[in-house]
Design a protein around this motif. Structure first.
Motif, PDB file in Angstrom:
ATOM      1  N   ASP A 190      42.402  33.718  48.620  1.00  0.00           N
ATOM      2  CA  ASP A 190      43.863  33.599  48.607  1.00  0.00           C
ATOM      3  C   ASP A 190      44.389  33.616  50.044  1.00  0.00           C
ATOM      4  O   ASP A 190      43.605  33.705  50.991  1.00  0.00           O
ATOM      5  N   PRO A 191      45.702  33.514  50.224  1.00  0.00           N
ATOM      6  CA  PRO A 191      46.251  33.411  51.582  1.00  0.00           C
ATOM      7  C   PRO A 191      45.981  34.627  52.463  1.00  0.00           C
ATOM      8  O   PRO A 191      46.149  34.558  53.682  1.00  0.00           O
ATOM      9  N   HIS A 192      45.597  35.755  51.859  1.00  0.00           N
ATOM     10  CA  HIS A 192      45.303  36.949  52.651  1.00  0.00           C
ATOM     11  C   HIS A 192      43.811  37.131  52.872  1.00  0.00           C
ATOM     12  O   HIS A 192      43.378  38.163  53.390  1.00  0.00           O
ATOM     13  N   GLY A 193      43.022  36.150  52.440  1.00  0.00           N
ATOM     14  CA  GLY A 193      41.584  36.234  52.628  1.00  0.00           C
ATOM     15  C   GLY A 193      40.848  36.915  51.485  1.00  0.00           C
ATOM     16  O   GLY A 193      39.622  37.060  51.531  1.00  0.00           O
ATOM     17  N   ASP A 194      41.571  37.327  50.438  1.00  0.00           N
ATOM     18  CA  ASP A 194      40.900  37.984  49.313  1.00  0.00           C
ATOM     19  C   ASP A 194      40.219  36.949  48.429  1.00  0.00           C
ATOM     20  O   ASP A 194      40.785  35.896  48.145  1.00  0.00           O
ATOM     21  N   PRO A 195      38.991  37.257  47.985  1.00  0.00           N
ATOM     22  CA  PRO A 195      38.232  36.284  47.195  1.00  0.00           C
ATOM     23  C   PRO A 195      38.839  36.081  45.803  1.00  0.00           C
ATOM     24  O   PRO A 195      39.354  37.023  45.203  1.00  0.00           O
ATOM     25  N   ILE A 196      38.770  34.860  45.303  1.00  0.00           N
ATOM     26  CA  ILE A 196      39.294  34.530  43.972  1.00  0.00           C
ATOM     27  C   ILE A 196      38.130  34.487  42.982  1.00  0.00           C
ATOM     28  O   ILE A 196      37.222  33.672  43.150  1.00  0.00           O
ATOM     29  N   PRO A 197      38.150  35.364  41.988  1.00  0.00           N
ATOM     30  CA  PRO A 197      37.081  35.331  40.976  1.00  0.00           C
ATOM     31  C   PRO A 197      37.056  33.968  40.286  1.00  0.00           C
ATOM     32  O   PRO A 197      38.113  33.369  40.077  1.00  0.00           O
ATOM     33  N   ASP A 198      35.861  33.474  39.945  1.00  0.00           N
ATOM     34  CA  ASP A 198      35.816  32.213  39.202  1.00  0.00           C
ATOM     35  C   ASP A 198      36.113  32.475  37.725  1.00  0.00           C
ATOM     36  O   ASP A 198      36.425  33.593  37.337  1.00  0.00           O
ATOM     37  N   ASP A 199      36.007  31.437  36.893  1.00  0.00           N
ATOM     38  CA  ASP A 199      36.431  31.612  35.498  1.00  0.00           C
ATOM     39  C   ASP A 199      35.524  32.553  34.711  1.00  0.00           C
ATOM     40  O   ASP A 199      35.877  32.990  33.619  1.00  0.00           O
TER      41      ASP A 199
ATOM     42  N   GLY B   1      34.677  35.362  36.193  1.00  0.00           N
ATOM     43  CA  GLY B   1      34.984  36.647  36.820  1.00  0.00           C
ATOM     44  C   GLY B   1      34.092  36.962  38.012  1.00  0.00           C
ATOM     45  O   GLY B   1      34.119  38.070  38.542  1.00  0.00           O
ATOM     46  N   LEU B   2      33.311  35.967  38.432  1.00  0.00           N
ATOM     47  CA  LEU B   2      32.380  36.215  39.547  1.00  0.00           C
ATOM     48  C   LEU B   2      32.997  35.837  40.887  1.00  0.00           C
ATOM     49  O   LEU B   2      33.692  34.840  40.998  1.00  0.00           O
ATOM     50  N   PHE B   3      32.719  36.628  41.888  1.00  0.00           N
ATOM     51  CA  PHE B   3      33.069  36.250  43.251  1.00  0.00           C
ATOM     52  C   PHE B   3      32.162  37.019  44.190  1.00  0.00           C
ATOM     53  O   PHE B   3      31.663  38.085  43.850  1.00  0.00           O
ATOM     54  N   ARG B   4      31.965  36.438  45.349  1.00  0.00           N
ATOM     55  CA  ARG B   4      31.089  37.150  46.298  1.00  0.00           C
ATOM     56  C   ARG B   4      31.968  38.120  47.075  1.00  0.00           C
ATOM     57  O   ARG B   4      33.034  37.762  47.594  1.00  0.00           O
ATOM     58  N   ALA B   5      31.521  39.365  47.095  1.00  0.00           N
ATOM     59  CA  ALA B   5      32.303  40.407  47.751  1.00  0.00           C
ATOM     60  C   ALA B   5      32.387  40.127  49.244  1.00  0.00           C
ATOM     61  O   ALA B   5      31.422  39.666  49.855  1.00  0.00           O
TER      62      ALA B   5
ATOM     63  N   ALA C  55      45.503  48.221  38.105  1.00  0.00           N
ATOM     64  CA  ALA C  55      45.529  49.371  39.014  1.00  0.00           C
ATOM     65  C   ALA C  55      44.213  50.143  38.943  1.00  0.00           C
ATOM     66  O   ALA C  55      43.663  50.545  39.973  1.00  0.00           O
ATOM     67  N   ILE C  56      43.715  50.331  37.734  1.00  0.00           N
ATOM     68  CA  ILE C  56      42.438  51.055  37.593  1.00  0.00           C
ATOM     69  C   ILE C  56      41.330  50.272  38.291  1.00  0.00           C
ATOM     70  O   ILE C  56      40.514  50.832  39.015  1.00  0.00           O
ATOM     71  N   TYR C  57      41.348  48.972  38.102  1.00  0.00           N
ATOM     72  CA  TYR C  57      40.338  48.121  38.751  1.00  0.00           C
ATOM     73  C   TYR C  57      40.380  48.285  40.264  1.00  0.00           C
ATOM     74  O   TYR C  57      39.361  48.493  40.914  1.00  0.00           O
ATOM     75  N   LYS C  58      41.564  48.226  40.800  1.00  0.00           N
ATOM     76  CA  LYS C  58      41.738  48.309  42.251  1.00  0.00           C
ATOM     77  C   LYS C  58      41.276  49.662  42.792  1.00  0.00           C
ATOM     78  O   LYS C  58      40.502  49.727  43.752  1.00  0.00           O
ATOM     79  N   LEU C  59      41.741  50.720  42.146  1.00  0.00           N
ATOM     80  CA  LEU C  59      41.407  52.061  42.628  1.00  0.00           C
ATOM     81  C   LEU C  59      39.928  52.355  42.421  1.00  0.00           C
ATOM     82  O   LEU C  59      39.308  53.039  43.232  1.00  0.00           O
ATOM     83  N   GLN C  60      39.374  51.816  41.359  1.00  0.00           N
ATOM     84  CA  GLN C  60      37.947  52.008  41.084  1.00  0.00           C
ATOM     85  C   GLN C  60      37.102  51.405  42.205  1.00  0.00           C
ATOM     86  O   GLN C  60      36.130  51.987  42.647  1.00  0.00           O
ATOM     87  N   SER C  61      37.528  50.232  42.678  1.00  0.00           N
ATOM     88  CA  SER C  61      36.743  49.555  43.710  1.00  0.00           C
ATOM     89  C   SER C  61      36.792  50.305  45.034  1.00  0.00           C
ATOM     90  O   SER C  61      35.872  50.220  45.839  1.00  0.00           O
ATOM     91  N   LEU C  62      37.879  51.056  45.265  1.00  0.00           N
ATOM     92  CA  LEU C  62      37.959  51.875  46.478  1.00  0.00           C
ATOM     93  C   LEU C  62      37.143  53.148  46.322  1.00  0.00           C
ATOM     94  O   LEU C  62      36.558  53.655  47.282  1.00  0.00           O
ATOM     95  N   ASN C  63      37.113  53.637  45.103  1.00  0.00           N
ATOM     96  CA  ASN C  63      36.572  54.956  44.799  1.00  0.00           C
ATOM     97  C   ASN C  63      35.043  55.023  44.814  1.00  0.00           C
ATOM     98  O   ASN C  63      34.474  56.106  44.795  1.00  0.00           O
ATOM     99  N   GLU C  64      34.396  53.860  44.790  1.00  0.00           N
ATOM    100  CA  GLU C  64      32.933  53.796  44.797  1.00  0.00           C
ATOM    101  C   GLU C  64      32.281  54.761  43.795  1.00  0.00           C
ATOM    102  O   GLU C  64      31.807  55.840  44.167  1.00  0.00           O
ATOM    103  N   GLY C  65      32.300  54.358  42.543  1.00  0.00           N
ATOM    104  CA  GLY C  65      31.539  55.137  41.566  1.00  0.00           C
ATOM    105  C   GLY C  65      32.309  56.232  40.866  1.00  0.00           C
ATOM    106  O   GLY C  65      32.130  56.456  39.676  1.00  0.00           O
TER     107      GLY C  65
END
Lengths: 222, 222
Positions: free
Chosen positions: A127-136, A138-142, A13-23
């Motif tokens: 994933d099926p909703h178009g969200d990127p899957i981090p590799d092993d 933890g990297l993924f292109r935004a 949850a922190i990860y998700k909200l952090q990414s919305l919160n920009e900084g």
DNA sequence: GCCATATTTTAGGCGAGCCTAAATTTTTTG
DNA sequence: CAAAAAATTTAGGCTCGCCTAAAATATGGC
């Protein structure tokens, strides 16, 4: 160090909200809303996560993931999205049914399992909703996609993902035959309410309210 | 009524020990050994399971599953074994690696998931160790196999399963190329220590101690 | 049948993760 | 800039699932 299922959910949850919160740090009340726990319970857990060095936490100041915390978040997100692919591709669930099940499967602990699942699925990138899957690692292109409501102009777009995962919304998109990767032709923009006249695949046109188009991610063509 | 992961594990343990016990109630100390919790903790939980009508429990008298409890046990066993099939058949894990992972996956709650997984795997009747998989009604035909040490005579047998699931034992069987369904030729019986000279598939013969043959299930041919 | 031993239960305590109510700090606003 | 409002934390309490120590019960040997 053992990390419980509940702790993993807080980290996620922190990860998700952090990414919305920009900084900005994530606030107790944001977490309270998101996790549907009382603010006092959130504070409780933040102290524990802080002791474990998974987050950086100062009273009244909001919270950030540490590198260690982020690594865990990414691993959980990776598992969640891989299982969603499994559920749709192999078990033929529809994209509006997979979230709750993946929510449980994401907590299964076995690195080897994730590695093999990833290989079995052919190393999917989204994933099926178009969200990127981090590799092993933890990297993924935004996603560089923007919402349809961001563009607010006529033109041709490719549907790349959604920002809202509720079954109701996803079922609506299915009902108009909209699938990831499909082309969208915006034929008309209503300036008054932000609604759009959209043609999908030479079908009858349909109309997207502002609320719908705000949750549809696209990439403009040309 | 919500049943926790821990409760499910107790139910599963009672089910397992009950099937060994033939009619007798399962004792607190058996459960204590099996679950590696102290006897006092077992008593604690038995009271709770009894309140939920999942077991029949009388102080000092051992415990039985109710119909409701057995239904839950069978559902968990079904899931455990189906996931073991998935892990070996689809992800190519070896039979000594799957138990711990399936132990986690068996708790995932979704009837639809189990239904689809079963179909996806082709409705398997047994797991990788030869154990029968209950169907969606909880029915399965009990193994009529006996252990090799039960027969204690020369002859030809089909290897149908194991009664011991430790990685060490399973790896040993793999190392001598013994797989479920294979034929075993007992060429010699040592009366003194119960050990057997066994030929598998025209290879060099090998020797099974009493302890090994007591954990190998077979069906006699002719 | 009685005593020693083994098993089981009770009593009381602990940490995780949640809650409510009250106190504290921050933010807003007039 | 001070008071009101909002956000956050503290204090104290609850349940679940575990523990140890002590008490109660069952069992097995004589």
């Amino acid at each position: 160090m053992e990390i419980s299922l509940v702790e993993e959910n807080y980290i996620k949850a922190i990860y998700k909200l952090q990414s919305l919160n920009e900084g900005e740090g994530v606030s107790t009340s944001d977490l309270s809303r998101h996790l549907k726990n009382k603010a006092a319970s959130i504070t409780d857990m933040l102290k524990r996560l802080s002791l474990k060095k998974l987050i950086q936490y100062q009273k009244y100041q909001g919270v950030f993931l540490t590198a260690k915390g982020e690594k865990i978040a990414l691993a959980v997100v990776r598992k969640h999205r891989l299982w969603e692919v499994f559920l749709t591709e192999k078990l033929h669930f529809s994209w509006d049914e997979v979230h709750d099940i993946a929510e449980q499967m994401e907590h299964i602990k076995s690195e080897e399992l994730v590695k093999r699942l990833d290989r079995y699925l052919g190393h999917p990138k989204t994933d099926p909703h178009g969200d990127p899957i981090p590799d092993d690692k933890g990297l993924f292109r935004a996603l560089q996609s923007k919402t349809l409501s961001h563009y607010k102009r006529k033109g041709k777009f490719i549907f790349t993902g959604v920002t809202e995962h509720s079954p109701a919304f996803l079922q609506y998109l299915s009902s108009i035959n909209l699938k990831i990767g499909q082309a969208l032709l915006i034929e008309q923009v209503n300036e008054f309410d932000g609604s759009l006249k959209v043609r999908i695949n030479k079908q009858q046109p349909c109309f997207f309210s502002e609320k719908v188009s705000a949750n549809i991610l696209v990439e403009a063509i040309k």
